[in-house]
Motif scaffolding. Structure first.
Motif, PDB file in Angstrom:
ATOM      1  N   ALA A 161       8.553  -3.002 -11.381  1.00 11.79           N
ATOM      2  CA  ALA A 161       9.628  -2.935 -12.759  1.00 11.79           C
ATOM      3  C   ALA A 161      10.877  -3.356 -12.017  1.00 11.79           C
ATOM      4  CB  ALA A 161       9.716  -1.598 -13.396  1.00 11.79           C
ATOM      5  N   CYS A 162      11.158  -3.364 -10.742  1.00 12.58           N
ATOM      6  CA  CYS A 162      13.063  -3.173 -10.271  1.00 12.58           C
ATOM      7  C   CYS A 162      12.824  -5.219  -9.085  1.00 12.58           C
ATOM      8  CB  CYS A 162      13.229  -2.580  -9.416  1.00 12.58           C
ATOM      9  SG  CYS A 162      13.113  -1.101 -10.171  1.00 12.58           S
ATOM     10  N   GLN A 163      13.770  -5.950  -9.606  1.00 12.17           N
ATOM     11  CA  GLN A 163      13.856  -7.485  -8.944  1.00 12.17           C
ATOM     12  C   GLN A 163      14.780  -7.131  -7.339  1.00 12.17           C
ATOM     13  OE1 GLN A 163      13.284 -10.109 -10.792  1.00 12.17           O
ATOM     14  NE2 GLN A 163      12.544 -11.318  -8.584  1.00 12.17           N
ATOM     15  N   ASN A 164      14.847  -5.651  -7.230  1.00 13.18           N
ATOM     16  CA  ASN A 164      15.821  -5.850  -6.224  1.00 13.18           C
ATOM     17  C   ASN A 164      14.925  -5.112  -5.281  1.00 13.18           C
ATOM     18  OD1 ASN A 164      17.797  -6.065  -4.088  1.00 13.18           O
ATOM     19  ND2 ASN A 164      18.251  -4.706  -4.457  1.00 13.18           N
ATOM     20  N   MET A 165      13.433  -4.763  -5.573  1.00 11.14           N
ATOM     21  CA  MET A 165      12.729  -4.129  -4.856  1.00 11.14           C
ATOM     22  C   MET A 165      12.569  -5.898  -3.664  1.00 11.14           C
ATOM     23  SD  MET A 165      11.480  -0.993  -3.591  1.00 11.14           S
ATOM     24  CE  MET A 165      12.273  -0.020  -3.843  1.00 11.14           C
ATOM     25  N   GLN A 166      12.558  -6.066  -3.228  1.00 17.02           N
ATOM     26  CA  GLN A 166      11.966  -7.045  -2.296  1.00 17.02           C
ATOM     27  C   GLN A 166      11.071  -6.765  -1.707  1.00 17.02           C
ATOM     28  OE1 GLN A 166      15.426  -9.715  -0.759  1.00 17.02           O
ATOM     29  NE2 GLN A 166      16.600  -8.726  -2.656  1.00 17.02           N
ATOM     30  N   VAL A 167      10.200  -6.395  -1.999  1.00 22.63           N
ATOM     31  CA  VAL A 167       8.950  -6.537  -0.925  1.00 22.63           C
ATOM     32  C   VAL A 167       8.390  -8.104  -0.543  1.00 22.63           C
ATOM     33  CG1 VAL A 167       7.943  -3.794  -2.590  1.00 22.63           C
ATOM     34  CG2 VAL A 167       7.430  -5.867  -2.944  1.00 22.63           C
ATOM     35  N   GLU A 168       8.728  -8.999  -0.776  1.00 21.64           N
ATOM     36  CA  GLU A 168       8.224  -9.852  -0.662  1.00 21.64           C
ATOM     37  C   GLU A 168       8.692 -10.204   1.175  1.00 21.64           C
ATOM     38  OE1 GLU A 168       8.216  -9.551  -4.769  1.00 21.64           O
ATOM     39  OE2 GLU A 168       9.521  -9.470  -3.457  1.00 21.64           O
ATOM     40  N   LYS A 169      10.546  -9.604   1.123  1.00 21.44           N
ATOM     41  CA  LYS A 169      10.734  -9.508   2.202  1.00 21.44           C
ATOM     42  C   LYS A 169      10.635  -9.390   3.093  1.00 21.44           C
ATOM     43  CE  LYS A 169      15.244 -11.214   4.107  1.00 21.44           C
ATOM     44  NZ  LYS A 169      16.450 -12.134   3.878  1.00 21.44           N
ATOM     45  N   TYR A 170      10.410  -7.508   2.468  1.00 21.19           N
ATOM     46  CA  TYR A 170      10.639  -6.545   3.679  1.00 21.19           C
ATOM     47  C   TYR A 170       9.232  -5.828   2.805  1.00 21.19           C
ATOM     48  CZ  TYR A 170      15.188  -7.552   4.185  1.00 21.19           C
ATOM     49  OH  TYR A 170      16.137  -8.692   4.629  1.00 21.19           O
ATOM     50  N   PRO A 171       8.109  -5.873   3.389  1.00 20.29           N
ATOM     51  CA  PRO A 171       7.087  -5.519   2.705  1.00 20.29           C
ATOM     52  C   PRO A 171       7.219  -3.905   3.162  1.00 20.29           C
ATOM     53  CG  PRO A 171       6.523  -7.184   3.994  1.00 20.29           C
ATOM     54  CD  PRO A 171       7.590  -7.249   4.027  1.00 20.29           C
ATOM     55  N   GLY A 172       6.462  -2.964   1.963  1.00 21.36           N
ATOM     56  CA  GLY A 172       6.435  -1.594   2.061  1.00 21.36           C
ATOM     57  C   GLY A 172       5.292  -0.991   2.614  1.00 21.36           C
ATOM     58  N   ASP A 173       5.684   0.677   2.498  1.00 21.61           N
ATOM     59  CA  ASP A 173       4.718   1.401   2.244  1.00 21.61           C
ATOM     60  C   ASP A 173       4.090   1.669   1.401  1.00 21.61           C
ATOM     61  OD1 ASP A 173       5.035   0.414   6.076  1.00 21.61           O
ATOM     62  OD2 ASP A 173       6.469   2.857   5.709  1.00 21.61           O
ATOM     63  N   VAL A 174       2.813   1.071   0.907  1.00 21.49           N
ATOM     64  CA  VAL A 174       2.936   1.879  -0.473  1.00 21.49           C
ATOM     65  C   VAL A 174       0.864   2.598  -0.458  1.00 21.49           C
ATOM     66  CG1 VAL A 174       2.448   2.045  -3.271  1.00 21.49           C
ATOM     67  CG2 VAL A 174       4.147   0.843  -1.401  1.00 21.49           C
ATOM     68  N   LEU A 175       0.059   2.572   1.375  1.00 25.08           N
ATOM     69  CA  LEU A 175      -0.618   3.259   1.366  1.00 25.08           C
ATOM     70  C   LEU A 175      -1.379   4.488   1.943  1.00 25.08           C
ATOM     71  CD1 LEU A 175      -1.076   0.086   4.642  1.00 25.08           C
ATOM     72  CD2 LEU A 175      -1.577  -0.251   1.668  1.00 25.08           C
ATOM     73  N   GLY A 176      -0.474   4.923   1.404  1.00 21.82           N
ATOM     74  CA  GLY A 176      -0.967   6.541   1.721  1.00 21.82           C
ATOM     75  C   GLY A 176      -2.422   7.373   0.991  1.00 21.82           C
ATOM     76  N   PRO A 177      -2.227   7.081  -0.067  1.00 19.82           N
ATOM     77  CA  PRO A 177      -3.780   7.438  -0.412  1.00 19.82           C
ATOM     78  C   PRO A 177      -5.080   7.093   0.577  1.00 19.82           C
ATOM     79  CG  PRO A 177      -2.941   6.141  -2.471  1.00 19.82           C
ATOM     80  CD  PRO A 177      -2.147   6.603  -0.887  1.00 19.82           C
ATOM     81  N   ASP A 178      -4.857   5.940   1.485  1.00 18.53           N
ATOM     82  CA  ASP A 178      -5.990   5.178   2.045  1.00 18.53           C
ATOM     83  C   ASP A 178      -6.141   5.934   3.458  1.00 18.53           C
ATOM     84  OD1 ASP A 178      -8.614   4.215   2.166  1.00 18.53           O
ATOM     85  OD2 ASP A 178      -7.341   2.498   3.981  1.00 18.53           O
ATOM     86  N   TYR A 179      -4.933   6.616   4.003  1.00 21.15           N
ATOM     87  CA  TYR A 179      -4.557   7.855   4.873  1.00 21.15           C
ATOM     88  C   TYR A 179      -5.283   8.326   4.652  1.00 21.15           C
ATOM     89  CZ  TYR A 179      -0.780   5.030   7.131  1.00 21.15           C
ATOM     90  OH  TYR A 179      -0.063   3.885   7.817  1.00 21.15           O
ATOM     91  N   HIS A 180      -5.799   9.399   3.318  1.00 24.56           N
ATOM     92  CA  HIS A 180      -6.216  10.399   3.790  1.00 24.56           C
ATOM     93  C   HIS A 180      -7.725  10.540   3.658  1.00 24.56           C
ATOM     94  CE1 HIS A 180      -2.080  11.276   2.855  1.00 24.56           C
ATOM     95  NE2 HIS A 180      -2.449  12.445   3.196  1.00 24.56           N
ATOM     96  N   GLN A 181      -8.328  11.289   3.984  1.00 24.18           N
ATOM     97  CA  GLN A 181      -9.793  11.827   4.021  1.00 24.18           C
ATOM     98  C   GLN A 181     -10.800  12.153   2.436  1.00 24.18           C
ATOM     99  OE1 GLN A 181     -11.546  14.847   6.543  1.00 24.18           O
ATOM    100  NE2 GLN A 181     -10.247  14.143   8.264  1.00 24.18           N
ATOM    101  N   VAL A 182      -9.641  12.497   1.471  1.00 16.40           N
ATOM    102  CA  VAL A 182     -10.176  12.584  -0.212  1.00 16.40           C
ATOM    103  C   VAL A 182      -9.431  12.050  -0.527  1.00 16.40           C
ATOM    104  CG1 VAL A 182     -10.402  14.515  -1.790  1.00 16.40           C
ATOM    105  CG2 VAL A 182     -11.558  14.796   0.751  1.00 16.40           C
ATOM    106  N   ARG A 183      -9.572  11.236  -2.080  1.00 17.96           N
ATOM    107  CA  ARG A 183      -8.992  10.314  -3.326  1.00 17.96           C
ATOM    108  C   ARG A 183      -8.950  11.777  -4.287  1.00 17.96           C
ATOM    109  NH1 ARG A 183      -9.053   5.208  -2.496  1.00 17.96           N
ATOM    110  NH2 ARG A 183      -6.449   5.237  -3.942  1.00 17.96           N
ATOM    111  N   ILE A 184      -7.734  12.305  -4.994  1.00 18.11           N
ATOM    112  CA  ILE A 184      -8.019  13.191  -6.287  1.00 18.11           C
ATOM    113  C   ILE A 184      -7.119  12.597  -7.655  1.00 18.11           C
ATOM    114  CG2 ILE A 184      -5.834  14.662  -4.754  1.00 18.11           C
ATOM    115  CD1 ILE A 184      -3.321  13.826  -6.686  1.00 18.11           C
ATOM    116  N   ALA A 185      -7.543  10.993  -6.807  1.00 14.59           N
ATOM    117  CA  ALA A 185      -7.729  10.506  -8.276  1.00 14.59           C
ATOM    118  C   ALA A 185      -8.561  10.412  -9.480  1.00 14.59           C
ATOM    119  CB  ALA A 185      -6.495   8.895  -8.685  1.00 14.59           C
ATOM    120  N   LYS A 186      -9.773   9.933 -10.993  1.00  8.85           N
ATOM    121  CA  LYS A 186     -10.972   9.676 -10.821  1.00  8.85           C
ATOM    122  C   LYS A 186     -10.710   8.228 -10.397  1.00  8.85           C
ATOM    123  CE  LYS A 186     -12.268  13.784 -13.926  1.00  8.85           C
ATOM    124  NZ  LYS A 186     -11.969  14.074 -15.234  1.00  8.85           N
TER     125      LYS A 186
END
Length: 371
Positions: free
Chosen positions: A314-339
């Motif tokens: 939703a936010c244009q100034n969240m410039q993840v194309e130039k500065y990729p962020g970290d949104v990988l947390g669930p994949d670090y864990h042994q179990v996922r809490i979501a269906k």
């Protein structure tokens, strides 16, 4: 519609052995976080997640649960979940700081509001300005040389174009680690280094000069929390761009970063900022002052990761194309809490267009791992 009840679920999930994190803050082997369920008088429910870490914000799963039960819930029960500013004001009057704890209640209310409107949260924030799939970097821990080389090779094979290397400890060992990653990554990929407040200004400047031939793109949080002058000094003295992270939790901190010309980019995310709206407010403030934003991480589970994704979309100034962020947390864990877990394929993360945050919690899994 009014908030009728708030339930808390302290949960602990270990990280996958190959993804255990090590930084200047210490090791992260297991995640004890708090899941919050907000229930309205109409029967609608929303979920939030307090991704607490005592070494980061001073919050623990037990302090978060106690604060929600005894301080925050009495302030927000009976209030309209659509009144996000009013909810934030009530929580801030009741308790200082505790950003991750407050964010859990706030993101649960966004989840409710999206469900009530039949819209994903990013639509409530003004609509999508980028695709629902976005690319992330990977944070490589402060590992010994052999492990650093092996992990870097694995990350390149998985398709990562940007690798963040944890530093902030012994400069010689850190520089060797960065050199190994650059050797594996080759000249075409981006490297970010992150000291997590572990160095003073002179050490950061000296180390960065020693790494001049390694073509570092961004230096994240090179100096201690609260020392804006030190961060500004580093920015003046080094070639890589400077990213602020650990030093920015609220709007006052963001204003200090701008006032002191401390950084080129700020790392933000709803948990650290105390909620989705506060995060968006700082993103917009930074944009007005010519400072880019990217998304950070505290190794979230799917609920908080979804909140992060909606802010990115939703936010244009969240410039993840130039500065990729970290949104990988669930994949670090042994179990996922979501269906219906967030889709993570290598560096690519995709959020859903389902109403609210779009996460259906697997309460059986939650109970199995409840503390």
């Amino acid at each position: 519609m009014k908030i009728a009840k708030i339930e808390t679920y302290p949960v602990q999930i270990p990280l996958k052995p190959q993804r255990r994190m090590k930084s200047s803050l210490g090791q992260h082997i297991v995640s004890p976080y708090l899941i919050v369920k907000v229930v309205t008088d109409t029967g609608l429910e929303g979920v939030g997640e307090a991704t607490v870490m005592p070494r980061w914000s001073g919050e623990t799963v037990w302090s978060a649960e106690a604060l929600v039960k005894h301080i925050l819930a009495p302030q927000v029960i009976g209030r309209d979940p659509e009144d996000i500013p009013g909810l934030a004001q009530a929580m801030d009057r009741a308790a200082q700081h505790n950003w991750f704890t407050k964010s859990a209640i706030e993101m649960a209310c966004w989840d409710i509001n999206g469900k009530a409107a039949g819209k994903p949260v990013y639509e409530l924030l003004g609509g999508a300005v980028r695709p629902l799939t976005f690319r992330c970097r990977f944070s490589l821990g402060a590992y010994e040389p052999d492990r650093a080389r092996r992990r870097a090779e694995e990350l390149i094979a998985e398709g990562f174009e940007t690798i963040k290397v944890k530093v902030g400890g012994d400069p010689a060992a850190d520089i060797e680690r960065v050199r190994i990653v650059r050797e594996v990554a080759g000249p075409q990929r981006d490297i970010v280094i992150d000291a997590n407040c572990g160095w003073d200004a002179e050490t950061a400047i000296s180390a960065c000069h020693e790494m001049r031939d390694l073509n570092i793109d961004v230096f994240e949080q090179p100096t201690p929390d609260g020392d804006y002058a030190a961060l500004a000094r580093v920015r003046r003295k080094i070639e890589p761009e400077v990213m602020a992270d650990d030093i920015c939790f609220n709007m006052i901190h963001a204003q200090e970063l701008v006032r002191n010309d401390c950084c080129d980019v700020i790392s933000l995310y709803p948990g650290k900022q105390g909620g989705i709206q506060k995060c968006v407010d700082i993103i917009e403030f930074a944009e007005e002052n010519g400072v880019a934003c990217s998304i950070g991480s505290n190794l979230e589970w799917d609920i908080a990761t979804a909140a992060m994704g909606h802010v990115i979309v939703a936010c244009q100034n969240m410039q993840v194309e130039k500065y990729p962020g970290d949104v990988l947390g669930p994949d670090y864990h042994q179990v996922r809490i979501a269906k219906n877990p967030i889709q993570i394929e290598g560096p690519l993360v995709t959020i859903t267009d389902a109403p609210g945050l779009g996460i259906d919690v697997d309460w059986d899994i939650v109970e199995q791992h409840r503390m």
